[in-house]
Design an enzyme around this catalytic site. Structure first.
Site, PDB file in Angstrom:
ATOM      1  N   ASP A  51       5.672  -3.863 -15.863  1.00 20.15           N
ATOM      2  CA  ASP A  51       4.745  -4.315 -16.919  1.00 20.15           C
ATOM      3  C   ASP A  51       3.371  -4.555 -16.600  1.00 20.15           C
ATOM      4  O   ASP A  51       3.194  -5.071 -16.218  1.00 20.15           O
ATOM      5  CB  ASP A  51       5.252  -5.305 -17.831  1.00 20.15           C
ATOM      6  CG  ASP A  51       4.525  -6.186 -19.165  1.00 20.15           C
ATOM      7  OD1 ASP A  51       3.475  -5.599 -19.265  1.00 20.15           O
ATOM      8  OD2 ASP A  51       4.683  -6.891 -19.530  1.00 20.15           O
ATOM      9  N   TYR A  56       8.696 -18.274 -14.565  1.00 18.82           N
ATOM     10  CA  TYR A  56       8.459 -17.488 -15.097  1.00 18.82           C
ATOM     11  C   TYR A  56       7.357 -16.222 -15.400  1.00 18.82           C
ATOM     12  O   TYR A  56       6.467 -17.111 -16.215  1.00 18.82           O
ATOM     13  CB  TYR A  56       9.028 -18.219 -16.564  1.00 18.82           C
ATOM     14  CG  TYR A  56       9.129 -17.004 -17.762  1.00 18.82           C
ATOM     15  CD1 TYR A  56      10.393 -16.270 -17.507  1.00 18.82           C
ATOM     16  CD2 TYR A  56       8.665 -16.798 -18.992  1.00 18.82           C
ATOM     17  CE1 TYR A  56      10.527 -14.400 -18.828  1.00 18.82           C
ATOM     18  CE2 TYR A  56       8.545 -15.606 -19.782  1.00 18.82           C
ATOM     19  CZ  TYR A  56       9.637 -15.070 -19.384  1.00 18.82           C
ATOM     20  OH  TYR A  56       9.991 -13.899 -20.589  1.00 18.82           O
ATOM     21  N   LYS A  94      10.391 -10.730 -17.825  1.00 21.28           N
ATOM     22  CA  LYS A  94      11.078 -10.738 -17.495  1.00 21.28           C
ATOM     23  C   LYS A  94      11.825  -9.365 -16.704  1.00 21.28           C
ATOM     24  O   LYS A  94      10.599  -8.961 -16.592  1.00 21.28           O
ATOM     25  CB  LYS A  94      12.558  -9.741 -18.842  1.00 21.28           C
ATOM     26  CG  LYS A  94      14.348 -10.542 -18.542  1.00 21.28           C
ATOM     27  CD  LYS A  94      14.144 -12.367 -18.416  1.00 21.28           C
ATOM     28  CE  LYS A  94      15.668 -12.050 -18.302  1.00 21.28           C
ATOM     29  NZ  LYS A  94      15.759 -13.784 -18.163  1.00 21.28           N
TER      30      LYS A  94
HETATM   31  P1  13P Z   1       8.227  -9.057 -20.916  1.00 12.67           P
HETATM   32  O1  13P Z   1       8.864  -9.377 -19.509  1.00 12.67           O
HETATM   33  O2  13P Z   1       9.138  -7.755 -21.297  1.00 12.67           O
HETATM   34  O3  13P Z   1       7.421  -9.266 -20.187  1.00 12.67           O
HETATM   35  O4  13P Z   1       8.784 -10.414 -22.044  1.00 12.67           O
HETATM   36  C1  13P Z   1       8.112 -11.492 -21.753  1.00 12.67           C
HETATM   37  C2  13P Z   1       8.665 -12.152 -23.017  1.00 12.67           C
HETATM   38  O5  13P Z   1       7.720 -13.450 -22.301  1.00 12.67           O
HETATM   39  C3  13P Z   1       8.826 -11.328 -24.424  1.00 12.67           C
HETATM   40  O6  13P Z   1       9.204 -13.214 -25.087  1.00 12.67           O
HETATM   41 MG    MG Z   2       5.618  -7.807 -21.215  1.00 14.45          MG
HETATM   42 MG    MG Z   3       8.872  -5.816 -21.024  1.00 14.07          MG
END
Ligand code: 13P
Ligand code: MG
Ligand code: MG
Ligand code: 13P
Length: 364
Positions: free
Chosen positions: A11, A230, A233
């Site tokens: 990402d 964090y 994801k």
């Molecule tokens: P991603 O991991 O796809 O960037 O999403 C992060 C997120 O916090 C979505 O609410």
């Molecule tokens: Mg993202």
């Molecule tokens: Mg993502």
């Protein structure tokens, strides 16, 4: 000659939140990789799933090849520059190191790689998921490779019926790779005992027991283990070879009709059902639901056919309706109980400071 498939995904920025990368971002990644076509790589494909960009490389250098990983990293840097230029959200989100020195594993991007002698016909699937973690593939891989309710080949084809060897990684153990190899069907219950815990045990590879050939390779990156907080994801990728001595393409796809509940969704902190979507799909409801796409190819002499979008079929519209309903059912209870992930999964986020503050306010 052996062919290597390497899928590397990150990402690096997206439009309107964690929704979808821009066309210009994807073009800039593509431009960077195009220059190596016919040199370092024999072919490539770029696709997006939610806010993630996946690059599938075909080459002859085996897995973990430094120059190839460097190329992926450099291409993601090109894409990040474009993301910054356009003011996209989360530019460079998954690039957790300042530089790459030969292997992107542990630096943020998700990686799945497989080297094999090409069969006369070499059909395979590339799965890419968004708003979830690598454990999302545990159940579909178990059902597709070890359960005749989904893989009828286990009872209809003697070679497939010899079963498969599962390589499972303990992702909570970060000092080094802690792996176990278990054979289906004899050790089915042991496999299930591990794979029920999607946040700790993750399938990293599967092998045919009839031939020893590798059938599947999955990414196992847990970003919070790398970043210590964090940062998004993990959004895992998976390669699966199909047909012949492996399950049929449709047997591998079959378990995705369940829309099983996985970790992820909004802020990577909730539980939601995994929705099979078309290639290039965007994210919407509650930064979700968690999605997965399946792109089918054949590879021959290191060259890919055009992609086939395996979830672009009327059957999956019905599944998507069902999964939307399952999302709604879970979301009705907001933060309560199983709708939100347990504390161990949240402790990399802001909830820690709330708990610290409240700790002092408790009477004893
Ligand atoms: P991603 O991991 O796809 O960037 O999403 C992060 C997120 O916090 C979505 O609410
Ligand atoms: Mg993202
Ligand atoms: Mg993502
Ligand atoms: P074909 O006989 O058309 O190759 O199909 C075999 C098969 O495996 C279908 O699942």
């Amino acid at each position: 000659m052996k062919t290597t498939l390497s899928v590397i995904k990150a990402d690096i920025g997206s439009i309107a939140g964690h929704i979808k990368p821009s066309r210009a971002l994807i073009d800039s990644v593509k431009e960077c990789i195009d220059r190596q076509l016919g040199k370092l790589i024999t072919d490539f494909y770029i696709g997006s799933t939610g806010d993630d960009v996946a690059i599938l490389f075909c080459h002859n250098h085996g897995t973990g090849y430094g120059e190839l990983h460097q190329l992926a990293w450099d291409a993601f840097i090109c894409g990040t520059e474009k993301a910054k230029e356009q003011g996209l959200y989360g530019a460079g989100q998954d690039l957790l190191a300042d530089a790459c020195s030969g292997n992107v594993r542990g630096l943020g991007p998700a990686v799945a790689e497989m080297e094999f002698e090409e069969r006369e016909a070499e059909p395979f699937l590339l799965f890419t998921a968004d708003k979830t973690d690598p454990g999302a593939y545990n159940l579909p891989l178990y059902l597709g490779f070890a359960d005749p309710m989904h893989c009828s080949g286990l009872i209809l084809s003697p070679k497939i019926g010899r079963g498969f060897r599962f390589v499972i990684l303990d992702v909570a153990f970060t000092e080094e790779d802690r792996v176990i190899e278990l054979d289906a069907p004899e050790e089915l219950y042991d496999i299930a005992a591990l794979l029920r815990d999607n946040e700790r045990f993750v399938v990293s590879a599967i092998y045919s027991r009839a031939t020893g050939n590798q059938a599947a390779a999955a990414s196992t990156t847990r970003l919070h283990n790398i970043a210590g907080k964090y940062t998004g994801k993990d959004d895992p990728v998976l390669l699966v070879r199909c047909q012949g001595d492996f399950p049929a393409t449709g047997e591998i796809l079959s378990p995705y009709s369940i829309g099983h509940y996985v970790a992820g969704f909004m802020r990577g902190s909730h539980t939601g059902p995994l929705m099979p979507v078309k290639m290039g799909g965007a994210i919407s409801y509650f930064d979700g639901p968690p999605i997965v796409s399946a792109v089918g190819f054949c590879v021959h002499n290191g060259k890919l056919t055009e992609p086939v979008d395996c979830f672009d079929h009327p059957y999956w519209d019905f599944v998507r309706e069902k999964v939307a309903r399952k999302s709604y059912d879970m979301r009705e209870q907001g933060f309560s109980g199983p709708a939100m992930l347990p504390y161990a999964e949240l402790e990399y986020g802001g909830i820690v400071s709330i708990m610290d503050k409240l700790e002092k306010k408790f009477s004893r």
